[in-house]
Motif scaffolding. Structure first.
Motif, PDB file in Angstrom:
ATOM      1  N   VAL A 150      47.976  32.657  36.360  1.00 35.01           N
ATOM      2  CA  VAL A 150      48.256  33.901  35.635  1.00 35.01           C
ATOM      3  C   VAL A 150      47.132  34.909  35.861  1.00 35.01           C
ATOM      4  N   GLY A 151      45.904  34.408  35.963  1.00 33.39           N
ATOM      5  CA  GLY A 151      44.758  35.274  36.234  1.00 33.39           C
ATOM      6  C   GLY A 151      44.507  35.502  37.712  1.00 33.39           C
ATOM      7  N   ARG A 152      45.506  35.217  38.531  1.00 28.92           N
ATOM      8  CA  ARG A 152      45.459  35.400  39.986  1.00 28.92           C
ATOM      9  C   ARG A 152      44.411  34.501  40.643  1.00 28.92           C
ATOM     10  N   PRO A 208      33.606  36.468  31.880  1.00 26.93           N
ATOM     11  CA  PRO A 208      33.748  35.397  30.882  1.00 26.93           C
ATOM     12  C   PRO A 208      35.171  34.878  30.757  1.00 26.93           C
ATOM     13  N   MET A 209      36.153  35.756  30.923  1.00 23.95           N
ATOM     14  CA  MET A 209      37.548  35.315  30.845  1.00 23.95           C
ATOM     15  C   MET A 209      37.905  34.395  32.011  1.00 23.95           C
ATOM     16  N   LEU A 210      37.377  34.683  33.193  1.00 27.65           N
ATOM     17  CA  LEU A 210      37.598  33.791  34.331  1.00 27.65           C
ATOM     18  C   LEU A 210      36.975  32.424  34.066  1.00 27.65           C
ATOM     19  N   LEU A 211      35.786  32.417  33.491  1.00 28.98           N
ATOM     20  CA  LEU A 211      35.158  31.146  33.114  1.00 28.98           C
ATOM     21  C   LEU A 211      36.057  30.358  32.170  1.00 28.98           C
ATOM     22  N   LYS A 223      43.552  37.442  22.057  1.00 26.00           N
ATOM     23  CA  LYS A 223      42.999  38.451  22.967  1.00 26.00           C
ATOM     24  C   LYS A 223      42.760  37.854  24.345  1.00 26.00           C
ATOM     25  N   ALA A 224      42.260  36.618  24.368  1.00 26.11           N
ATOM     26  CA  ALA A 224      41.975  35.968  25.650  1.00 26.11           C
ATOM     27  C   ALA A 224      43.237  35.895  26.496  1.00 26.11           C
TER      28      ALA A 224
END
Length: 321
Positions: free
Chosen positions: A57-59, A205-208, A181-182
């Motif tokens: 989803v985050g590519r 941080p979201m990728l982490l 939110k994340a």
């Protein structure tokens, strides 16, 4: 309505038809033993696919999750055999999975290595370090004193434990993606990371967090898989399981271009591929033919995804993963 809902329906109908055909034509398909095995295998595959879906989803993509699963759970078994309590051993294995996922996420988010190469390298690293330092044997058997032995074969209120754990994981991921939110940030990053950064979303941080969630799902799936057969064979890292997971995610409708898909896509994809793999196994289809079949389905799913989710300029420059 949108095509995604239609794609889910198509895959779900195909899964139901395949189940019906196998029920009628394949001997022993509907036996209690095989149905239980099918449920267990589908649950493990589904939990892994949930973790992969969060990253996609985050590519991104996570090719290291099978190594994380195998080594963390095998090490937990070894620690219990060495005298550790189940809680301590499982906690250590869990922390190992999280630590490896943090390193993977750091390489992708901060060092900016493409996720395909970062996770491929990390999978090899995790397997190598784990085999040389933590788990010297290929197969590690579950100790008799392991306290979570029923995770793979037990029942809770009459429901098989693997199904219950898969259901809990589905609810957790669904709530995270839709109501936090994340989750909204994951979709925004997958849709356009540059725009997400400009709007103030903490992209790194979201990728982490995405890779940590993938690692946690891998650990849970490993516990279910290992307790079901009372062992963890670390050579699963060299199997085609990671491609089965990707196949479930893409076939279910989670777009490789990012920002699309969710838990429903994972569920329908898991059902179809789980039934297909189980049927081919009972029919004693040669392993090579199974791999050819899966590779053709995966290729078709990726090509279809390319038509349904057109690449934007950013994706064309950087690649889907």
């Amino acid at each position: 309505m949108g095509f995604k809902l239609e794609q889910e329906r198509i895959v779900l109908v195909l899964a139901a038809l395949l189940f019906a055909v196998f029920s009628v034509t394949v001997h022993n398909f509907l036996t209690p033993e095989n149905v239980l095995k099918l449920i267990r295998d589908v649950s493990v595959l589904g939990i892994l696919a949930l973790g992969m879906a969060v990253v996609v989803v985050g590519r991104g993509v996570d090719l290291s999750m099978i190594a994380t699963m195998a080594i963390s759970v095998a090490w937990s078994f070894n620690l219990v055999s060495a005298g550790w309590s189940t809680a301590g051993a499982v906690g250590a294995g869990f922390l190992f999975a999280v630590a490896m996922s943090l390193i993977t996420g750091f390489l992708v988010a901060y060092v900016e290595i493409p996720s395909l190469f970062a996770t491929l390298a990390m999978g090899t690293f995790i397997y190598g370090v784990g085999h040389s330092q933590l788990v010297p044997a290929d197969a590690v058997y579950m100790p008799a004193t392991f306290g979570l032995a029923h995770a793979g074969n037990g029942r809770l209120f009459g429901v098989p434990a693997p199904v219950m754990l898969f259901g809990i994981a589905c609810v957790f991921i669904a709530l995270t993606l839709k109501y936090t939110k994340a989750g909204r940030f994951f979709y925004a990053i997958g849709d356009n990371a540059l725009s997400a950064r400009i709007t103030g979303i903490p992209v790194r941080p979201m990728l982490l967090l995405q890779y940590v969630m993938s690692g946690v799902m891998a650990f849970i799936a490993g516990i279910v898989a290992a307790t079901a057969v009372a062992s963890m064979n670390t050579r699963v890292v060299n199997s085609t399981l990671i491609y089965d997971v990707i196949l479930v995610v893409v076939l279910g409708g989670v777009g490789l271009s990012g920002g699309k898909g969710g838990v429903r896509n994972v569920i329908v994809g898991t059902l179809l591929i789980g039934i297909l793999l189980n049927g081919m196994t009972i029919l004693d289809v040669p392993y090579t033919i199974q791999n050819i079949t899966k590779s053709l389905i995966l290729l078709a799913a990726i090509v279809t995804d390319g038509f349904l989710n057109p690449r934007d300029e950013q994706t064309a420059q950087q690649g889907d993963i």
